[in-house]
Design a protein around this motif. Structure first.
Motif, PDB file in Angstrom:
ATOM      1  N   LYS A   1      29.148  -7.851  -1.171  1.00  0.00           N
ATOM      2  CA  LYS A   1      28.105  -8.664  -0.549  1.00  0.00           C
ATOM      3  C   LYS A   1      26.707  -8.303  -1.031  1.00  0.00           C
ATOM      4  CE  LYS A   1      27.568  -5.881   3.706  1.00  0.00           C
ATOM      5  NZ  LYS A   1      26.122  -5.636   3.633  1.00  0.00           N
TER       6      LYS A   1
ATOM      7  N   ASN B   1      26.826 -10.360  -4.627  1.00  0.00           N
ATOM      8  CA  ASN B   1      26.120 -11.231  -3.671  1.00  0.00           C
ATOM      9  C   ASN B   1      27.089 -12.200  -2.992  1.00  0.00           C
ATOM     10  OD1 ASN B   1      23.298 -10.378  -4.111  1.00  0.00           O
ATOM     11  ND2 ASN B   1      23.641 -11.170  -6.189  1.00  0.00           N
ATOM     12  N   THR B   2      28.306 -11.736  -2.772  1.00  0.00           N
ATOM     13  CA  THR B   2      29.361 -12.585  -2.214  1.00  0.00           C
ATOM     14  C   THR B   2      29.870 -11.963  -0.917  1.00  0.00           C
ATOM     15  OG1 THR B   2      29.989 -13.274  -4.457  1.00  0.00           O
ATOM     16  CG2 THR B   2      31.562 -13.707  -2.690  1.00  0.00           C
ATOM     17  N   GLU B   3      29.440 -12.523   0.198  1.00  0.00           N
ATOM     18  CA  GLU B   3      29.792 -11.977   1.507  1.00  0.00           C
ATOM     19  C   GLU B   3      30.938 -12.768   2.113  1.00  0.00           C
ATOM     20  OE1 GLU B   3      27.747 -10.734   5.778  1.00  0.00           O
ATOM     21  OE2 GLU B   3      26.544 -11.694   4.201  1.00  0.00           O
TER      22      GLU B   3
ATOM     23  N   THR C   1      33.656 -17.366   1.664  1.00  0.00           N
ATOM     24  CA  THR C   1      32.478 -16.558   1.384  1.00  0.00           C
ATOM     25  C   THR C   1      31.237 -17.442   1.415  1.00  0.00           C
ATOM     26  OG1 THR C   1      32.277 -16.832  -1.024  1.00  0.00           O
ATOM     27  CG2 THR C   1      33.947 -15.270  -0.235  1.00  0.00           C
TER      28      THR C   1
END
Length: 479
Positions: free
Chosen positions: A32, A169-171, A186
């Protein structure tokens, strides 16, 4: 469609990704944050523990010893920085000898090599600056130090080189289980995977709850540290502990892999998983307690303080298992010695996946080696801030980081464009001035090499400023 989705690119997730890269399976690694190693993996002691602290028969004890013995070969392949230094657990009172004996017996049962109990005179012979009040110590030859964030960077870089797909940057916002696969939602869309590995650290309870598992809770345990200049590293050649408490291994004094003296951490349970602030009261306690071991360090040489949150669960031991939700692998409460054990944790996860039905076929073309970013500077090195040659052009004076090293880091397989990401790979900004001299110069190189506007280069990702004012250093001298 992926075979495996790993959630969390800290030291555990990174080791699993690199181990899976040896096989013909399609793997994605989700993180994330804007870079790997942005949680506890970048803010810990960097100690490769010997394996005598944990109760025999526990998962912790088993995997710590196995992981410890894997570091030398991993460093030969990945060049992240590891040095076997040995460690001591100091006893100051006669009753401490019982604790040292208990730890010694734990170590023997756990299969730890190089253990001995030594008297105070022998301690001071090996560590001349240790307190005269030390009566005895447990010595472990097998302990060492590493650079934890460089370890994670090296693992993920090598995993990506061998086919793992990294998504920064992938939550993760939700997980839905279908018959034989998962849909992982996501902030950047949906991912399908046959297996999911929950390696989310302090957020592992949140991730598990997305598939209906709520029988454990993670409490962040914050540990604060003080980092001193390299001039102070003569005070400790091994990792120096005090007898442990129920909250952990206590305050240590050690020389880091790159040569700074470091003291800490304390242990405080907090509510906010994002709170990595430091407090004057805690730092004062850390310094006072560390002086019981090594009295003479000079706090005028302190250059920064920092903190990290360890994921402590309400379970007595680590949980590494296929959960009651089939094909969903949980890694719960991987606190200290998680860094040490992480290579062995990865091997255990491979066995769990095999038992869960995943077919493993070895890749004949797996490339285990990765070149270092930081080049060791010889005494004859002629670096200069005005040099035309990138190999000699110094960008960070404190750490002697060259332009060529920064350019190398930017053009590797991990996509980065923040100042902190460069710092973790090259040490630019980690010296005495904490980036006051080099920060703007690093920013210019990032913008030039990536051909992006300079205002897009931030300190640590999209929510951070591009070039912050220098943070005022604490008045460490009063400690």
């Amino acid at each position: 469609m992926y075979d495996i989705c790993i959630i969390g690119a800290g030291t555990v997730g990174a080791n699993i990704a690199r181990e899976l890269a040896k096989y013909k399976v399609r793997v994605c690694l989700l993180e994330k944050e804007e870079d790997v190693s942005c949680g506890a993996s970048k803010a810990n002691s960097g100690i490769v523990h010997g394996g005598y602290s944990d109760e025999p028969g526990t998962v912790k004890a088993e995997l710590c010893v196995k992981g410890n013995r894997m570091y030398d070969q991993l460093n030969k392949e990945l060049h992240f920085g590891y040095r076997e230094t040995g460690s001591m657990v100091l006893g100051f009172r006669d009753e401490d000898t019982k604790t040292l004996e208990k730890l010694y017996q734990y170590g023997i049962q756990n299969g730890v090599g190089g253990l001995s109990i030594i008297d105070g005179d022998k301690v001071r012979e090996m560590e001349p600056y240790v307190s005269k009040d030390v009566k005895a110590a447990l010595y472990c030859a097998n302990a060492g130090v590493t650079s934890p964030y460089e370890f994670v960077v090296a693992l993920v870089e090598n995993a990506v080189t061998n086919g793992v797909e990294l998504k920064l940057n992938t939550e993760v916002t939700g997980i839905e289980k279908r018959d034989d696969y998962f849909i992982v939602s996501t902030n950047k869309g949906k991912i399908q995977a046959s297996y999911v590995i929950n390696a989310a650290g302090v957020y592992s309870d949140k991730i598990a709850s997305m598939v209906g598992i709520d029988d454990f809770k993670i409490t962040p345990r914050r540990g604060q540290y003080v980092l001193l200049d390299k001039e102070e590293n003569y005070l400790a050649s091994s990792v120096i502990f005090q007898v442990p408490t129920e909250l952990g291994k206590g305050i240590l004094v050690t020389t880091t892999y790159h040569g700074n003296l470091m003291v800490g951490p304390n242990a405080e349970e907090i509510d906010d998983k994002e709170d990595v602030s430091t407090t004057e009261e805690a730092l004062e306690y850390i310094v006072k307690t560390a002086r019981l071991s090594v009295p003479a360090f000079n706090m005028k040489k302190a250059i920064t303080s920092f903190a990290g949150n360890r994921p402590v669960s309400n379970k007595k031991d680590w949980v590494i298992e296929e959960s009651r939700v089939g094909r969903f692998i949980n890694l719960v409460g991987i606190d200290s010695p998680g860094l040490t054990a992480s290579p062995a944790i990865a091997l255990k996860v491979i066995e769990i996946l095999k038992s869960a039905g995943l077919n493993f076929i070895t890749k004949p073309d797996f490339e285990p080696n990765r070149k270092p970013i930081i080049k060791v500077k010889e005494e004859a090195f002629k670096g200069d801030i005005n040099a035309a040659n990138p190999d000699e052009h110094i960008i960070c004076r404190c750490e002697q980081v060259t332009e060529a090293e920064i350019v190398d880091a930017l053009h590797r397989d991990l996509p980065i464009k923040s100042i902190d990401a460069i710092k973790r790979r090259t040490r630019a900004g980690m010296g005495r001035c904490q980036g006051a001299f080099c920060r703007s110069r690093v920013k210019e190189i990032i913008a030039r090499e990536l051909m992006i506007p300079i205002e897009e280069v931030t300190q640590r990702g999209k929510d951070s400023p591009g070039l912050p004012q220098r943070v005022k250093r604490g008045d460490y001298t009063k400690f």
